[in-house]
Design a protein around this motif. Structure first.
Motif, PDB file in Angstrom:
ATOM      1  N   TRP A 195       0.841  -1.198   0.000  1.00 28.28           N
ATOM      2  CA  TRP A 195       0.000   0.000   0.000  1.00 28.28           C
ATOM      3  C   TRP A 195       0.881   1.254   0.000  1.00 28.28           C
ATOM      4  N   TRP A 224      -6.321   6.061   6.602  1.00 27.67           N
ATOM      5  CA  TRP A 224      -6.740   5.249   5.457  1.00 27.67           C
ATOM      6  C   TRP A 224      -7.913   5.888   4.718  1.00 27.67           C
ATOM      7  N   GLY A 259      -4.983   7.850   2.609  1.00 25.11           N
ATOM      8  CA  GLY A 259      -4.551   6.463   2.690  1.00 25.11           C
ATOM      9  C   GLY A 259      -5.166   5.572   1.630  1.00 25.11           C
ATOM     10  N   TRP A 260      -4.965   4.274   1.763  1.00 24.56           N
ATOM     11  CA  TRP A 260      -5.305   3.329   0.695  1.00 24.56           C
ATOM     12  C   TRP A 260      -6.809   3.215   0.463  1.00 24.56           C
TER      13      TRP A 260
END
Length: 461
Positions: free
Chosen positions: A21, A205, A210-211
């Motif tokens: 990631w 996230w 974030g991912w």
């Protein structure tokens, strides 16, 4: 224990993939980077000699909007109101008289401790660059954030405290699962560590670049970050603490439902700041979020009472308050993405499902989730996150609306599973370490005496 082991295995897979990631976040530019890149590209050059070459486009600098700033100032106060006094009263009224002060102290101390942790390290780990898994330390102790620094159209320092109130209530929600039996010192240690190790990464996230944010997960105001996260952490904590002495044999009835109804009412009002403020501006999106919030809460209160009347023969005041909270939880991830009709349906579904969460599911799980943090917030958050993909509307979102419902459902489920796994595993580890060092549960005599006296030396006459 099987459930905890399953969460451990899932988290292992997630943590193992964190490097990938992080690499992905480096190679894939964020929306801000793309905008900046395109803005810096020169416009096309005409072949006509008399036409001068166009100068490179200049990126517009963000400017302060006083209307947006005023709304987020108000929203910040409303979200804090949800915890103190809202959640403190809601939870405090549902415990036995000998544990009222200790239960309310959980919310009060959450506000105090998380505020400090957030400005020291929480904010920078959530919203300061980094990789797809966690932010960096560039804004440690809010370094570099001046009075002129902006986050969109509002001062960044205002964005810091607005987000702080979200972290505060997330931690406070967990206390509903551990009421009447956790050491106060252990609670203090737990929330101090938890907000850094668990809350900050998951918020990053979803909201901090974030991912999950890059994957397109939709979470307007905290379905995963706040409610699933806190609900799962509460459930794990309840398992590790064990059941209260006398559960099922002695009366555990709420000592004062007047406090609970008052608290639920304050939480309902405060939720306008929670969801409406998440538009980060005084605009139509904020206004629509207020409307969907109100409709979902009302619908869930009604559907809860209807199913309670069918199952138990009476529609209770506690049920009405719990149903309203269930509706507020369910609509949270979708508040700025769905129509009023979608909010109505989500609320009706949420009331029924959360009623099952605090009754049938609770019996299946066999955990003493004292005040149903998981049944309301965990279950409601999961339902709301998935239904967001179903009811996300182009009418509201325009070009930003998902075009493939099934793909969006998968993205939402991905976020739900990742949050459950990470929160469960890290909560388990944190509590185990604290238990080894100072212990997490009060002694039998202290529990029978009541935590007000045994932990604080006070009591209500």
């Amino acid at each position: 224990m099987k459930k905890i082991l399953l969460a451990l295995s899932l988290s292992g897979a997630l943590l193992g993939g964190s490097v990938a990631w992080a690499e992905e976040s480096v190679t894939e530019p964020t929306a801000t980077a793309v905008t900046a890149s395109s803005a810096a590209t020169p416009t096309s050059i005409s072949t006509t000699e008399s036409t001068p070459v166009a100068a490179p486009a200049v990126k517009e600098e963000p400017t302060l909007n006083t209307g947006d700033t005023a709304w987020i100032l108000v929203s910040t106060a409303l979200v804090l109101l949800m915890t103190i006094p809202g959640l403190a009263l809601f939870y405090g009224g549902m415990v036995r008289k000998k544990n009222v002060l200790s239960t309310m102290a959980h919310s009060l101390l959450a506000a105090a401790i998380v505020s400090i942790v957030w400005v020291v390290v929480g904010y920078t780990l959530t919203f300061s660059g980094g990789n797809a898994f966690i932010g960096n330390l560039d804004k440690l102790m809010l370094s570099g954030i001046t009075t002129d620094a902006l986050s969109g159209t509002i001062p960044e320092i205002l964005f810091v405290i607005f987000q702080m109130t979200f972290a505060i209530i997330t931690v406070a929600i967990i206390s509903g699962s551990i009421a009447e039996r956790m050491k106060f010192s252990a609670y203090i240690a737990f929330i101090t560590i938890w907000v850094v190790i668990v809350y900050a990464p998951i918020a990053h996230w979803v909201w901090g670049g974030g991912w999950l944010m890059n994957d397109g997960a939709l979470d307007f105001a905290g379905g995963t970050v706040v409610h699933i996260n806190s609900g799962v952490a509460g459930l794990v904590t309840a398992y590790l603490l064990g059941k209260r002495i006398g559960l099922g044999k002695e009366s555990m009835a709420p000592h004062n439902l007047t406090l609970t109804v008052l608290g639920a009412s304050l939480v309902w009002v405060g939720w306008f700041g929670f969801n409406g403020g998440s538009a980060l501006g005084a605009n139509g999106s904020a206004a629509y979020a207020l409307m969907t919030t109100q409709i979902a809460a009302a619908a869930a209160a009604i559907s809860w009472l209807l199913v309670e009347k069918v199952v138990r023969g009476k529609a209770s005041v506690l049920g009405a308050a719990s149903g309203a909270v269930a509706g507020l939880v369910v609509i949270t991830p979708a508040a700025g993405f769905v129509t009023v009709g979608g909010a109505l349906i989500m609320g009706l579904i949420g009331g029924v499902v959360c009623f099952w969460g605090i009754s049938g599911l609770k019996r299946i799980l066999k955990a003493d989730d004292s005040l149903d943090a998981f049944g309301l917030h965990g279950v409601g958050g999961i339902v709301g996150a998935i239904l967001t993909a179903v009811f996300a509307s182009e009418f509201i979102m325009g070009e930003k609306a998902p075009t493939d419902m099934m793909h969006q459902i998968w993205v939402q489920v991905e976020g739900v599973l990742a949050t459950i796994a990470y929160s469960a595993v890290m909560t388990f580890i944190i509590l185990k370490v604290i238990d080894l060092v100072i212990g997490i549960r009060v002694g039998t005599d202290d529990e029978r005496m009541g935590l007000d006296l045994s932990q604080h030396g006070e009591r209500i006459e």
